[in-house]
Motif scaffolding. Sequence first.
Motif, PDB file in Angstrom:
ATOM      1  N   ILE A   6       0.829  -1.202   0.000  1.00 41.08           N
ATOM      2  CA  ILE A   6       0.000   0.000   0.000  1.00 41.08           C
ATOM      3  C   ILE A   6       0.863   1.251   0.000  1.00 41.08           C
ATOM      4  O   ILE A   6       2.063   1.198   0.253  1.00 41.08           O
ATOM      5  CB  ILE A   6      -0.952   0.050   1.212  1.00 41.08           C
ATOM      6  CG1 ILE A   6      -0.177   0.174   2.527  1.00 41.08           C
ATOM      7  CG2 ILE A   6      -1.880  -1.150   1.232  1.00 41.08           C
ATOM      8  CD1 ILE A   6      -1.039   0.515   3.722  1.00 41.08           C
ATOM      9  N   ALA A   7       0.194   2.384  -0.249  1.00 40.27           N
ATOM     10  CA  ALA A   7       0.819   3.696  -0.086  1.00 40.27           C
ATOM     11  C   ALA A   7       0.318   4.245   1.255  1.00 40.27           C
ATOM     12  O   ALA A   7       0.028   3.478   2.160  1.00 40.27           O
ATOM     13  CB  ALA A   7       0.457   4.603  -1.248  1.00 40.27           C
ATOM     14  N   ASN A   8       0.168   5.505   1.360  1.00 43.83           N
ATOM     15  CA  ASN A   8      -0.252   6.128   2.599  1.00 43.83           C
ATOM     16  C   ASN A   8      -1.741   5.904   2.846  1.00 43.83           C
ATOM     17  O   ASN A   8      -2.572   6.290   2.035  1.00 43.83           O
ATOM     18  CB  ASN A   8       0.058   7.632   2.521  1.00 43.83           C
ATOM     19  CG  ASN A   8      -0.149   8.330   3.829  1.00 43.83           C
ATOM     20  OD1 ASN A   8      -0.958   7.931   4.646  1.00 43.83           O
ATOM     21  ND2 ASN A   8       0.599   9.395   4.030  1.00 43.83           N
ATOM     22  N   ARG A   9      -2.087   5.322   3.991  1.00 47.69           N
ATOM     23  CA  ARG A   9      -3.492   5.066   4.322  1.00 47.69           C
ATOM     24  C   ARG A   9      -4.267   6.357   4.536  1.00 47.69           C
ATOM     25  O   ARG A   9      -5.479   6.380   4.420  1.00 47.69           O
ATOM     26  CB  ARG A   9      -3.591   4.202   5.578  1.00 47.69           C
ATOM     27  CG  ARG A   9      -3.089   2.802   5.397  1.00 47.69           C
ATOM     28  CD  ARG A   9      -3.258   2.008   6.669  1.00 47.69           C
ATOM     29  NE  ARG A   9      -2.510   2.578   7.757  1.00 47.69           N
ATOM     30  CZ  ARG A   9      -1.530   1.976   8.409  1.00 47.69           C
ATOM     31  NH1 ARG A   9      -1.188   0.759   8.076  1.00 47.69           N
ATOM     32  NH2 ARG A   9      -0.913   2.559   9.398  1.00 47.69           N
ATOM     33  N   GLN A  10      -3.590   7.438   4.871  1.00 44.56           N
ATOM     34  CA  GLN A  10      -4.279   8.704   5.139  1.00 44.56           C
ATOM     35  C   GLN A  10      -4.625   9.458   3.858  1.00 44.56           C
ATOM     36  O   GLN A  10      -5.552  10.256   3.855  1.00 44.56           O
ATOM     37  CB  GLN A  10      -3.428   9.583   6.041  1.00 44.56           C
ATOM     38  CG  GLN A  10      -3.234   8.960   7.408  1.00 44.56           C
ATOM     39  CD  GLN A  10      -2.246   9.734   8.248  1.00 44.56           C
ATOM     40  OE1 GLN A  10      -1.387  10.426   7.714  1.00 44.56           O
ATOM     41  NE2 GLN A  10      -2.349   9.596   9.543  1.00 44.56           N
ATOM     42  N   SER A  15      -5.770   2.345  -0.967  1.00 38.48           N
ATOM     43  CA  SER A  15      -4.954   1.566  -0.033  1.00 38.48           C
ATOM     44  C   SER A  15      -5.696   1.345   1.274  1.00 38.48           C
ATOM     45  O   SER A  15      -5.682   0.251   1.835  1.00 38.48           O
ATOM     46  CB  SER A  15      -3.624   2.280   0.248  1.00 38.48           C
ATOM     47  OG  SER A  15      -2.798   2.268  -0.891  1.00 38.48           O
ATOM     48  N   LEU A  16      -6.373   2.380   1.764  1.00 40.92           N
ATOM     49  CA  LEU A  16      -7.110   2.284   3.019  1.00 40.92           C
ATOM     50  C   LEU A  16      -8.196   1.224   2.928  1.00 40.92           C
ATOM     51  O   LEU A  16      -8.373   0.430   3.851  1.00 40.92           O
ATOM     52  CB  LEU A  16      -7.720   3.642   3.375  1.00 40.92           C
ATOM     53  CG  LEU A  16      -8.605   3.668   4.614  1.00 40.92           C
ATOM     54  CD1 LEU A  16      -7.792   3.332   5.858  1.00 40.92           C
ATOM     55  CD2 LEU A  16      -9.283   5.016   4.759  1.00 40.92           C
ATOM     56  N   ARG A  17      -8.912   1.171   1.825  1.00 40.61           N
ATOM     57  CA  ARG A  17     -10.027   0.228   1.672  1.00 40.61           C
ATOM     58  C   ARG A  17      -9.562  -1.217   1.836  1.00 40.61           C
ATOM     59  O   ARG A  17     -10.170  -1.986   2.580  1.00 40.61           O
ATOM     60  CB  ARG A  17     -10.653   0.428   0.293  1.00 40.61           C
ATOM     61  CG  ARG A  17     -11.902  -0.361   0.060  1.00 40.61           C
ATOM     62  CD  ARG A  17     -12.419  -0.156  -1.344  1.00 40.61           C
ATOM     63  NE  ARG A  17     -12.723   1.240  -1.594  1.00 40.61           N
ATOM     64  CZ  ARG A  17     -12.745   1.789  -2.801  1.00 40.61           C
ATOM     65  NH1 ARG A  17     -12.492   1.076  -3.872  1.00 40.61           N
ATOM     66  NH2 ARG A  17     -13.042   3.062  -2.957  1.00 40.61           N
ATOM     67  N   ALA A  18      -8.509  -1.597   1.178  1.00 37.99           N
ATOM     68  CA  ALA A  18      -8.015  -2.976   1.261  1.00 37.99           C
ATOM     69  C   ALA A  18      -7.454  -3.269   2.657  1.00 37.99           C
ATOM     70  O   ALA A  18      -7.736  -4.318   3.246  1.00 37.99           O
ATOM     71  CB  ALA A  18      -6.941  -3.211   0.204  1.00 37.99           C
ATOM     72  N   TRP A  19      -6.664  -2.342   3.189  1.00 37.97           N
ATOM     73  CA  TRP A  19      -6.065  -2.531   4.520  1.00 37.97           C
ATOM     74  C   TRP A  19      -7.141  -2.638   5.590  1.00 37.97           C
ATOM     75  O   TRP A  19      -7.085  -3.510   6.456  1.00 37.97           O
ATOM     76  CB  TRP A  19      -5.115  -1.379   4.829  1.00 37.97           C
ATOM     77  CG  TRP A  19      -4.604  -1.393   6.234  1.00 37.97           C
ATOM     78  CD1 TRP A  19      -3.594  -2.170   6.720  1.00 37.97           C
ATOM     79  CD2 TRP A  19      -5.090  -0.628   7.327  1.00 37.97           C
ATOM     80  NE1 TRP A  19      -3.425  -1.920   8.060  1.00 37.97           N
ATOM     81  CE2 TRP A  19      -4.338  -0.974   8.448  1.00 37.97           C
ATOM     82  CE3 TRP A  19      -6.099   0.329   7.460  1.00 37.97           C
ATOM     83  CZ2 TRP A  19      -4.550  -0.399   9.700  1.00 37.97           C
ATOM     84  CZ3 TRP A  19      -6.321   0.895   8.695  1.00 37.97           C
ATOM     85  CH2 TRP A  19      -5.552   0.530   9.800  1.00 37.97           C
ATOM     86  N   LEU A  20      -8.138  -1.761   5.527  1.00 36.42           N
ATOM     87  CA  LEU A  20      -9.184  -1.742   6.541  1.00 36.42           C
ATOM     88  C   LEU A  20      -9.987  -3.037   6.529  1.00 36.42           C
ATOM     89  O   LEU A  20     -10.348  -3.555   7.586  1.00 36.42           O
ATOM     90  CB  LEU A  20     -10.097  -0.538   6.315  1.00 36.42           C
ATOM     91  CG  LEU A  20     -11.029  -0.163   7.443  1.00 36.42           C
ATOM     92  CD1 LEU A  20     -10.275   0.082   8.737  1.00 36.42           C
ATOM     93  CD2 LEU A  20     -11.822   1.075   7.067  1.00 36.42           C
ATOM     94  N   THR A  21     -10.263  -3.584   5.357  1.00 35.98           N
ATOM     95  CA  THR A  21     -10.992  -4.854   5.269  1.00 35.98           C
ATOM     96  C   THR A  21     -10.230  -5.960   5.987  1.00 35.98           C
ATOM     97  O   THR A  21     -10.795  -6.691   6.803  1.00 35.98           O
ATOM     98  CB  THR A  21     -11.232  -5.240   3.800  1.00 35.98           C
ATOM     99  OG1 THR A  21     -12.004  -4.216   3.179  1.00 35.98           O
ATOM    100  CG2 THR A  21     -11.952  -6.569   3.690  1.00 35.98           C
TER     101      THR A  21
END
Length: 96
Positions: A6-10, A15-21
């Motif tokens: 991922i890149a920056n979650r903020q 990137s946030l969508r995949a990480w958060l899942t």
Amino acid sequence: MYVLHIANRQTSSWSLRAWLTLRQLEIPLELAFHPFDEQGNSHADFRRFSPSGRVPCLHHDRRVVRDSLAIIEYLAERHPQILTSGTVLKDPREGI
């Protein structure tokens, strides 16, 4: 083991969508962080792990899955609890 690039979650909602899942459903993963440059562009070396040169990118069992929605679909095929009715996700503000 899943490896999520991922890149920056903020600043990268993809990137946030995949990480958060993965995080919300407590699916074990290795996180590989690749920040964007100062102009918000991807680095040329993103192609080392992502054929499209973009993030997010999930590696699992010799497979490479690109695009956050494709990643979530891939995970749902392997973890039925993602789509189970009645699944309650935690408040995303907790523990981030």
